[in-house]
Design an enzyme around this catalytic site. Structure first.
Site, short mmCIF file in Angstrom:
data_model
loop_
_atom_site.label_atom_id
_atom_site.label_comp_id
_atom_site.label_asym_id
_atom_site.label_seq_id
_atom_site.Cartn_x
_atom_site.Cartn_y
_atom_site.Cartn_z
N HIS A 1 4.19 0.48 1.36
CA HIS A 1 5.41 -0.12 0.80
C HIS A 1 6.21 -0.85 1.88
O HIS A 1 6.71 -1.95 1.66
CB HIS A 1 6.32 0.97 0.20
CG HIS A 1 5.76 1.66 -1.01
ND1 HIS A 1 5.46 3.00 -1.02
CD2 HIS A 1 5.49 1.21 -2.26
CE1 HIS A 1 5.01 3.35 -2.20
NE2 HIS A 1 5.01 2.29 -2.98
N GLU B 1 -2.78 -5.23 -2.59
CA GLU B 1 -4.16 -5.43 -3.06
C GLU B 1 -4.85 -4.10 -3.34
O GLU B 1 -5.95 -4.09 -3.87
CB GLU B 1 -4.94 -6.26 -2.02
CG GLU B 1 -4.44 -7.69 -1.98
CD GLU B 1 -4.93 -8.50 -0.79
OE1 GLU B 1 -5.89 -8.08 -0.12
OE2 GLU B 1 -4.33 -9.57 -0.54
N LYS B 2 -4.21 -2.99 -3.00
CA LYS B 2 -4.79 -1.70 -3.38
C LYS B 2 -4.93 -1.64 -4.91
O LYS B 2 -5.92 -1.18 -5.43
CB LYS B 2 -3.94 -0.53 -2.90
CG LYS B 2 -4.59 0.81 -3.22
CD LYS B 2 -3.83 1.95 -2.62
CE LYS B 2 -2.75 2.45 -3.51
NZ LYS B 2 -3.13 3.26 -4.64
N GLN C 1 -4.09 -4.62 -11.08
CA GLN C 1 -2.69 -4.92 -11.41
C GLN C 1 -2.33 -6.33 -10.92
O GLN C 1 -1.68 -7.10 -11.63
CB GLN C 1 -1.79 -3.88 -10.74
CG GLN C 1 -0.32 -4.22 -10.72
CD GLN C 1 0.50 -3.07 -10.16
OE1 GLN C 1 0.77 -2.13 -10.88
NE2 GLN C 1 0.90 -3.14 -8.90
N MET D 1 -3.24 4.36 1.66
CA MET D 1 -1.95 5.03 1.42
C MET D 1 -1.59 4.95 -0.05
O MET D 1 -1.82 3.93 -0.71
CB MET D 1 -0.87 4.37 2.24
CG MET D 1 -1.13 4.53 3.70
SD MET D 1 0.37 4.73 4.61
CE MET D 1 -0.29 4.95 6.24
N SER D 2 -1.04 6.03 -0.57
CA SER D 2 -0.62 6.09 -1.97
C SER D 2 0.42 7.18 -2.10
O SER D 2 0.30 8.23 -1.45
CB SER D 2 -1.84 6.41 -2.85
OG SER D 2 -1.40 6.81 -4.13
#
Ligand code: AMP
Length: 289
Positions: free
Chosen positions: A37, A148-149, A153, A184-185
């Protein structure tokens, strides 16, 4: 950093900035900020004069039984992190502000929403497309940036913006990873120690795919089979492993420069996704190069 709670507040804030001739880049998020983020926020600051982040855990993109009620939240930490990243406005509406009445309108991006993640989450992308349209209409930002993860979407939003002539320019940012390769999430916080190890099958599976391609195997079926076998060793439940064209999301029978290996697995109760190009033109097939 200005905290903006209502549509009216964010509208007058953006109007004020834009009438002074400055541009705004919107970063839509669901909060619980991590380095992915933060990288988006910093990139947004390079794209536009002013960065506006939205923080809204959007109920309409969660199906009944998914993790809406347990989705991780830490508003105080998020405010600090966003401010340190140079964010000037944080739009953090509550559900009532975003959905004041029973909605009768939703946005559906047909074909792109039904593939890949859409097969196991059939209402997810309608919820995403609808809330992102609402955010675009409320904020009137010049630019917006997505990671782009969440490649599907990103494809859905690009298509929607083109189809509906929404006056916003879409940017994207490559996946930000932990030092061991895990993408990362916010949902990584659900993982137990053992599950965190199992989750590495995603990035390692991607590396395996790249190694196979580097060794000359370009047949998607063979690569998918080998990556699936590898993931099964980690005892995760595979939602999908697919080799697709990054823009159309159509399956690619053979690997080419546009071919993306896309994966979704469930580890315990946590569903994680990852993706990456297979043909990197690089001898180093690792993900953190
Ligand atoms: P979320 O808060 O999970 O809805 O994500 C907000 C934005 O951050 C979306 O555009 C995501 O694609 C992006 N994002 C999430 N994780 C990452 C990551 N590891 N690297 C880059 N962007 C990310």
């Amino acid at each position: 950093m200005k905290l903006l709670y209502t549509k009216a507040e964010v509208q007058s804030w953006t109007k004020n900035i834009q009438t002074q001739g400055s541009t705004i880049c919107l970063v839509p998020t669901m909060g619980f900020f991590h380095a992915g983020h933060i990288a988006l926020m910093k990139r947004a600051g390079e794209i536009a004069d002013t960065v506006l982040v939205s923080l809204f855990v959007n109920p309409s993109q969660f199906a009944p039984g998914e993790d809406l009620s347990t989705y991780p939240r830490d508003f105080a930490a998020d405010c600090q992190k966003a401010e340190s990243a140079g964010v000037e406005g944080l739009f953090c509406p509550d559900v009532q502000e975003m959905y004041p009445q029973q909605s009768q309108t939703s946005i559906k991006v047909e074909s792109l929403s039904h593939q890949l993640c859409g097969k196991s989450r059939p209402t997810h992308f309608n919820g995403v497309a609808t809330v992102v349209t609402k955010l675009f209409n409320i904020c009137g930002a010049d630019y917006a940036i997505f990671g782009e993860k969440d490649f599907q979407q990103l494809a859905v939003i690009k298509q929607m913006v083109a189809d509906l002539n929404i006056p916003v320019q879409i940017h994207s940012l490559p996946i930000v990873r932990e030092s061991d390769g895990l993408a990362m999430s916010s949902r990584n916080s659900y993982l137990t120690g053992e599950e965190r190890k199992q989750a590495l099958c995603l990035s390692k599976g991607l590396c395996l795919g790249r190694k196979l391609v580097a060794s000359g195997i370009l047949d998607s079926r063979i690569i998918i089979e080998k990556v699936a076998d590898f993931c099964k060793d980690s005892a995760v439940s595979i939602d999908y492993i697919a080799i697709i064209n990054k823009s159309t999301l159509d399956e690619s029978p053979h690997v080419d420069g546009q071919a993306l290996l896309a994966m979704a697995v469930k580890i315990g109760k946590t569903r994680l996704i990852d993706n990456g190009f297979l043909l990197t033109g690089d001898k180093d097939v690792s993900l953190n190069a």
